[in-house]
Structure formats: C-alpha cells, structure tokens
Design a protein around this motif. Structure first.
Motif, mmCIF file in Angstrom:
data_model
loop_
_atom_site.group_PDB
_atom_site.id
_atom_site.type_symbol
_atom_site.label_atom_id
_atom_site.label_comp_id
_atom_site.label_asym_id
_atom_site.label_seq_id
_atom_site.Cartn_x
_atom_site.Cartn_y
_atom_site.Cartn_z
ATOM 1 N N ASN A 203 56.247 -17.009 -5.230
ATOM 2 C CA ASN A 203 56.437 -18.458 -5.293
ATOM 3 C C ASN A 203 57.340 -18.862 -4.130
ATOM 4 O OD1 ASN A 203 54.975 -18.579 -7.719
ATOM 5 N ND2 ASN A 203 56.810 -18.146 -8.911
ATOM 6 N N TRP B 46 51.023 -10.250 -1.634
ATOM 7 C CA TRP B 46 51.419 -10.729 -2.954
ATOM 8 C C TRP B 46 52.286 -9.686 -3.528
ATOM 9 C CZ3 TRP B 46 49.764 -15.283 -5.498
ATOM 10 C CH2 TRP B 46 48.975 -16.110 -4.721
ATOM 11 N N ASN C 12 52.656 -19.445 -8.365
ATOM 12 C CA ASN C 12 51.685 -18.661 -9.120
ATOM 13 C C ASN C 12 52.146 -18.756 -10.570
ATOM 14 O OD1 ASN C 12 50.194 -16.734 -10.465
ATOM 15 N ND2 ASN C 12 50.290 -15.242 -8.806
ATOM 16 N N VAL D 64 43.451 -14.507 -10.848
ATOM 17 C CA VAL D 64 43.653 -15.866 -10.335
ATOM 18 C C VAL D 64 42.290 -16.444 -9.985
ATOM 19 C CG1 VAL D 64 44.611 -17.252 -8.460
ATOM 20 C CG2 VAL D 64 45.984 -15.444 -9.491
ATOM 21 N N LYS E 149 53.035 -15.819 -12.907
ATOM 22 C CA LYS E 149 54.244 -15.029 -12.631
ATOM 23 C C LYS E 149 55.483 -15.829 -13.040
ATOM 24 C CE LYS E 149 52.027 -11.828 -10.147
ATOM 25 N NZ LYS E 149 52.006 -10.437 -10.383
ATOM 26 N N ASP F 202 45.927 -21.471 -12.428
ATOM 27 C CA ASP F 202 46.647 -20.224 -12.154
ATOM 28 C C ASP F 202 47.658 -20.439 -11.029
ATOM 29 O OD1 ASP F 202 45.096 -18.769 -14.056
ATOM 30 O OD2 ASP F 202 43.475 -18.641 -12.579
ATOM 31 N N LEU F 203 47.305 -21.276 -10.066
ATOM 32 C CA LEU F 203 48.177 -21.600 -8.932
ATOM 33 C C LEU F 203 48.424 -23.100 -8.910
ATOM 34 C CD1 LEU F 203 46.473 -19.533 -6.070
ATOM 35 C CD2 LEU F 203 48.344 -18.807 -7.556
#
Length: 181
Positions: free
Chosen positions: A136, A181, A126, A39, A129, A84-85
């Motif tokens: 999330n 995480w 995220n 990330v 994912k 990424d986020l």
C-alpha cells in the motif's frame, strides 16, 4: 535440375501447428506486470479536484483514463462493490510556467517556451492486505508538456493533456503493477 524438398510428414506438420502458437505466446508479455493471486477487481473513484485553474472536467477525464488502463492492461474488473484494490486520486496541480526567455529580449512579456505541468496524488491500497502492508502506498505523479511561447495554452491544451495523462497513467500503472508485491 530442380531440387524438390522431401514432403513434410503429417507428424512434422502437426508438431509445427502445436509449436507455432507456443512461440507466439512466448513473444507476448504483460510488460512485466505482477498481480497478486486472488486480485480480480479494482475501484478507481473519481479524482478529487484540488487544482486551481484546471479545466472543469480534467479530474474526471484523468479518472476514466486510469480506469481504462487498469481494465485493459491489468485485466481487472472495475467495480465499486468489494474491490480487491482501491486506487484513489487527487488532481493536485495544473500550471503553466515560462521555461525559456526569448533570445536577446530580457524584458519580453512572452517566453520562448512554456510548460504545462499536471500533478496527481495517488493512494493505492490492496484491500486484501493489512493497512500497513508495504504494497500500500501514497505518491505524487507528474508530467509536463512544453509548447512554444508563441502559442496559447488553449491552442495546445487538448494535445498536452492527452500526452500528460498518458504519461502519468503509465507511471501510476508501473508503480502499482510492475513493482514487486
């Protein structure tokens, strides 16, 4: 009689120069933040403004302060392309309430203490994912600023918004980057 310490050898000096930076680095921490491997980028689009009575640029100011916090403290690159986020926000509420009546005056038009409260809703994803990944989340964050009833909101608004924004962003940041995480 003056006592002189023996001269420090070259080896001791070299060892000291190597160990000192290591000790200083060991004293510094990233406040326990946790960023998954890979990330490197985040997107923080402008907040949606759904709060009645909020200053017209408050949602933009909140967005920019969160961007700065993510960039500076999580060391992520803020981008709109392939992040990424994804951290999206909505300014939900901006309200002033009376918190304490003036002593001995039950019919007073003014309270002894007023409270400005700001609420934002955050949707954190995220994008590396699946959508149903527990990393999330969606959550509301709020904070308040109390001020004397003898003062107007206009006279304390800048200070209040700055403090509330700082506190809300700290809550968001901790939820996003300090949780497991």
């Amino acid at each position: 009689m003056v006592h002189r310490f023996p001269p420090i050898s070259f080896f001791r000096r070299a060892l000291s120069l190597v160990l000192l930076p290591c000790l200083l680095v060991a004293c510094y921490s990233f406040k326990g933040i946790s960023i998954p491997e890979g990330v490197e980028t985040a997107a923080v689009p402008n907040y949606v403004d759904n709060a009645i009575g909020a200053p017209p640029t408050l949602h933009l100011d909140l967005t920019e302060s969160l961007r700065n916090k993510v960039r500076d403290e999580a060391r992520l690159v803020i981008t709109e392309e392939n992040p990424d986020l994804l951290i999206t926000g909505t300014l939900v509420d901006f309200r002033v309430t009376a918190e304490a009546a003036r002593a001995g005056d039950e019919t007073a038009a003014f309270s002894a203490l007023n409270r400005l409260t700001i609420v934002v809703a955050i949707d954190f994803k995220n994008l590396q994912k699946p959508a149903d990944d527990p990393g999330n989340w969606k959550q509301n964050f709020s904070f308040f600023f109390d001020f004397p009833g003898s003062q107007t909101l206009a006279s304390v608004q800048d200070e209040a918004i700055e403090e509330i924004s700082r506190q809300i962003n700290e809550q968001i940041f901790n939820k996003a980057f300090a949780d497991d995480w």
